[in-house]
Motif scaffolding. Structure first.
Motif, PDB file in Angstrom:
ATOM      1  N   ILE A  87       0.896  -1.245  -0.022  1.00 42.88           N
ATOM      2  CA  ILE A  87      -0.137   0.023   0.091  1.00 42.88           C
ATOM      3  C   ILE A  87       0.808   1.307  -0.140  1.00 42.88           C
ATOM      4  CG2 ILE A  87      -1.649   1.310   1.138  1.00 42.88           C
ATOM      5  CD1 ILE A  87      -2.933  -1.411   2.230  1.00 42.88           C
ATOM      6  N   LYS A  88       2.120   1.171   0.460  1.00 37.90           N
ATOM      7  CA  LYS A  88       2.805   2.462   0.857  1.00 37.90           C
ATOM      8  C   LYS A  88       3.806   2.589  -0.608  1.00 37.90           C
ATOM      9  CE  LYS A  88       3.124   2.047   5.654  1.00 37.90           C
ATOM     10  NZ  LYS A  88       4.035   2.064   6.960  1.00 37.90           N
ATOM     11  N   ASN A  89       3.916   1.627  -1.239  1.00 34.20           N
ATOM     12  CA  ASN A  89       4.783   1.543  -2.480  1.00 34.20           C
ATOM     13  C   ASN A  89       3.806   2.414  -3.640  1.00 34.20           C
ATOM     14  OD1 ASN A  89       6.746   0.174  -1.081  1.00 34.20           O
ATOM     15  ND2 ASN A  89       5.813  -1.830  -1.963  1.00 34.20           N
ATOM     16  N   LYS A  90       4.830   3.249  -4.262  1.00 31.80           N
ATOM     17  CA  LYS A  90       4.127   4.127  -5.282  1.00 31.80           C
ATOM     18  C   LYS A  90       4.988   3.938  -6.571  1.00 31.80           C
ATOM     19  CE  LYS A  90       0.884   5.638  -2.399  1.00 31.80           C
ATOM     20  NZ  LYS A  90      -0.353   5.517  -2.916  1.00 31.80           N
ATOM     21  N   ALA A  91       4.400   3.533  -7.832  1.00 27.23           N
ATOM     22  CA  ALA A  91       5.257   3.156  -8.922  1.00 27.23           C
ATOM     23  C   ALA A  91       5.859   4.605  -9.214  1.00 27.23           C
ATOM     24  CB  ALA A  91       4.518   2.683 -10.041  1.00 27.23           C
ATOM     25  N   LEU A  92       7.162   4.550  -9.800  1.00 24.52           N
ATOM     26  CA  LEU A  92       7.792   5.783 -10.346  1.00 24.52           C
ATOM     27  C   LEU A  92       7.095   6.128 -11.956  1.00 24.52           C
ATOM     28  CD1 LEU A  92      10.049   8.015  -9.830  1.00 24.52           C
ATOM     29  CD2 LEU A  92      11.411   6.303 -11.314  1.00 24.52           C
ATOM     30  N   ASP A  93       6.633   5.127 -12.519  1.00 22.37           N
ATOM     31  CA  ASP A  93       5.972   5.388 -13.835  1.00 22.37           C
ATOM     32  C   ASP A  93       4.463   5.076 -13.554  1.00 22.37           C
ATOM     33  OD1 ASP A  93       4.749   5.478 -16.323  1.00 22.37           O
ATOM     34  OD2 ASP A  93       6.719   4.984 -17.107  1.00 22.37           O
ATOM     35  N   PRO A  94       3.555   5.734 -13.556  1.00 18.83           N
ATOM     36  CA  PRO A  94       2.174   5.342 -13.381  1.00 18.83           C
ATOM     37  C   PRO A  94       1.513   4.532 -14.392  1.00 18.83           C
ATOM     38  CG  PRO A  94       2.487   7.843 -13.083  1.00 18.83           C
ATOM     39  CD  PRO A  94       3.587   7.360 -13.637  1.00 18.83           C
ATOM     40  N   SER A  95       2.051   4.308 -15.710  1.00 15.53           N
ATOM     41  CA  SER A  95       1.553   3.645 -16.645  1.00 15.53           C
ATOM     42  C   SER A  95       1.680   2.026 -16.089  1.00 15.53           C
ATOM     43  CB  SER A  95       2.260   3.680 -17.706  1.00 15.53           C
ATOM     44  OG  SER A  95       3.743   3.466 -17.845  1.00 15.53           O
ATOM     45  N   LEU A  96       2.833   2.022 -15.267  1.00 14.35           N
ATOM     46  CA  LEU A  96       2.844   0.461 -14.657  1.00 14.35           C
ATOM     47  C   LEU A  96       1.522  -0.067 -14.097  1.00 14.35           C
ATOM     48  CD1 LEU A  96       6.289   0.418 -13.051  1.00 14.35           C
ATOM     49  CD2 LEU A  96       5.504  -0.864 -15.194  1.00 14.35           C
ATOM     50  N   TYR A  97       0.562   0.589 -13.715  1.00 15.55           N
ATOM     51  CA  TYR A  97      -0.694   0.383 -12.884  1.00 15.55           C
ATOM     52  C   TYR A  97      -1.543  -0.411 -13.839  1.00 15.55           C
ATOM     53  CZ  TYR A  97       0.835   3.138  -9.119  1.00 15.55           C
ATOM     54  OH  TYR A  97       1.431   3.723  -7.940  1.00 15.55           O
ATOM     55  N   THR A  98      -1.542   0.236 -15.160  1.00 18.33           N
ATOM     56  CA  THR A  98      -2.564  -0.432 -16.214  1.00 18.33           C
ATOM     57  C   THR A  98      -1.740  -0.992 -17.401  1.00 18.33           C
ATOM     58  OG1 THR A  98      -2.370   1.838 -17.311  1.00 18.33           O
ATOM     59  CG2 THR A  98      -4.039   1.620 -15.566  1.00 18.33           C
ATOM     60  N   GLU A  99      -0.539  -1.355 -17.668  1.00 23.65           N
ATOM     61  CA  GLU A  99      -0.117  -1.905 -18.689  1.00 23.65           C
ATOM     62  C   GLU A  99       0.296  -3.228 -18.419  1.00 23.65           C
ATOM     63  OE1 GLU A  99       2.823   0.683 -20.605  1.00 23.65           O
ATOM     64  OE2 GLU A  99       1.299   2.084 -21.102  1.00 23.65           O
ATOM     65  N   GLY A 100      -0.462  -4.032 -17.579  1.00 30.57           N
ATOM     66  CA  GLY A 100      -0.398  -5.295 -17.396  1.00 30.57           C
ATOM     67  C   GLY A 100      -1.063  -6.109 -18.483  1.00 30.57           C
TER      68      GLY A 100
END
Length: 307
Positions: A172-185
Motif C-alpha cells: 500500500i505504501k509503495n508508489k510506482a515511479l511510472d504510473p503507466s505500470l498500474y494499467t499496462e499489464g
C-alpha cells in the motif's frame, strides 16, 4: 538506466508487459550473447586439450612409483657398500654431501601412494595450465562472462524495482515511479507495480530457473572424462545444491516482488535457457561419448548401421 527505459517506453508506445521482455532480449543479445559465444568456443578448445593432459596423469604416477622403487634399491645398495668398506675415513665435506644425498634419496624412497597421487595431480595441473596458456584459452578467461552478466542483471533488477516503487514490504505504501505500470499489464496481472495476485509468475520463474540449473550442470557432467563412481559429494554437487537453493530463495522473494521485476527475471531466465540449449546443440562442448538423455555416440552409430 531508469530514465532511459522510461524514454524508450514513452516514444515507442510499447506497453510495459511487452517492453520488459523485449528490453531483456535486446540487452542480453548485445551485451552477453557475443561473450557467451566466445566463451563456448574457448571451452570447446579447452575440452579438446584436456584429454591430452589427463592422459599424462597415469604416466606420471608410474614414473614416480618407479623412481621410488629405484631410490629404495639404490639406498639399500649404498648401505651395503658402506657397511662392507671400512678403509679410510671420509672428510667433513664428504660427510655433508653424503648426508644430503641420503636425505634426498630417503625422501623419494619413502613416498607413499597418496603422496605420489598428489604430486602427479600437481604436475598435471601445471602442464594443463601451460598448455592452455600456449593456446590462449586460460581458465581465468571463463570468468569474463559472469563479470559482465551479473552487473547487468543486478542493474536491471534495481531499475525495475525503482520503476515499480518497491521500497517496503507494504504494497500500500509503495508508489510506482511510472504510473503507466498500474494499467499496462496483461492477463491476470494488469497492475505491474504489485505482486502477482495468483502467484503464478513465481512458480513459472522457479520452474524455468531450476530447469536452467539442471541443464547447465548436466552439461558440466557431460564434460567429465571419467565415469562417476560411488556417492561421494564433489565440488560440482555442492555448487549445484547452492544454485538450487538460490532458486528457492528467488521464488520466495518473487512472491512479494512487483510483477514488473518478476517479469524481468523470467525473461532473463528464459533467454539464458534458450541460449544454453542452442549453444549445447550447435556448439557442444562434450568430448566424451556421453550425450544428453543418456544416449551415446556408439549407440547412435550402431542404430544408423542397422538402419
Amino acid at each position: 538506466m531508469t530514465e532511459n527505459l522510461q524514454a524508450v517506453h514513452l516514444y515507442s508506445g510499447i506497453p510495459w508487459w511487452a517492453l520488459i521482455p523485449m528490453t531483456t532480449i535486446t540487452l542480453r543479445s548485445i551485451w552477453t550473447l557475443p561473450l557467451a559465444i566466445a566463451q563456448r568456443k574457448r571451452i570447446q578448445k579447452q575440452s579438446t586439450l584436456k584429454p591430452l593432459v589427463a592422459a599424462t596423469n597415469p604416466v606420471l604416477k608410474m614414473k614416480l612409483a618407479r623412481e621410488v622403487l629405484r631410490q629404495k634399491k639404490e639406498t639399500t645398495r649404498k648401505t651395503q657398500q658402506e657397511s662392507r668398506s671400512s678403509s679410510g675415513q671420509p672428510t667433513d665435506e664428504q660427510k655433508v654431501f653424503q648426508a644430503l644425498q641420503a636425505l634426498k634419496a630417503n625422501r623419494v624412497a619413502n613416498l607413499k601412494y597418496e603422496q605420489i597421487v598428489l604430486m602427479a595431480a600437481k604436475e598435471t595441473r601445471k602442464r594443463q595450465k601451460k598448455l592452455f596458456s600456449d593456446h590462449g584459452v586460460q581458465m581465468w578467461k571463463n570468468m569474463v562472462l559472469p563479470m559482465f552478466q551479473i552487473p547487468l542483471w543486478v542493474g536491471m533488477s534495481f531499475t525495475f524495482r525503482d520503476l515499480s516503487g518497491w521500497s517496503t514490504w507494504d504494497a500500500i505504501k509503495n508508489k510506482a515511479l511510472d504510473p503507466s505500470l498500474y494499467t499496462e499489464g496483461i492477463l491476470w496481472f494488469p497492475d505491474l507495480s504489485i505482486a502477482d495476485p495468483w502467484c503464478i509468475l513465481p512458480v513459472v520463474l522457479g520452474a524455468i530457473s531450476i530447469f536452467n540449473v539442471e541443464w547447465t550442470f548436466k552439461t558440466l557432467e557431460l564434460m567429465k572424462l571419467t565415469i562417476r563412481k560411488g556417492n561421494r559429494i564433489t565440488i560440482q554437487d555442492s555448487l549445484a545444491n547452492v544454485a538450487r537453493m538460490s532458486v528457492v530463495f528467488m521464488m520466495a522473494i518473487s512472491l512479494h516482488a512487483p510483477t514488473a521485476l518478476v517479469l524481468y527475471w523470467i525473461s532473463s531466465q528464459v533467454f539464458s535457457l534458450v541460449q544454453n540449449i542452442i549453444l549445447d546443440l550447435v556448439m557442444p562442448i562434450s568430448y566424451t561419448p556421453n550425450r544428453r538423455f543418456n544416449i551415446s555416440v556408439q549407440g547412435k552409430e550402431a542404430n544408423n548401421i542397422i538402419m
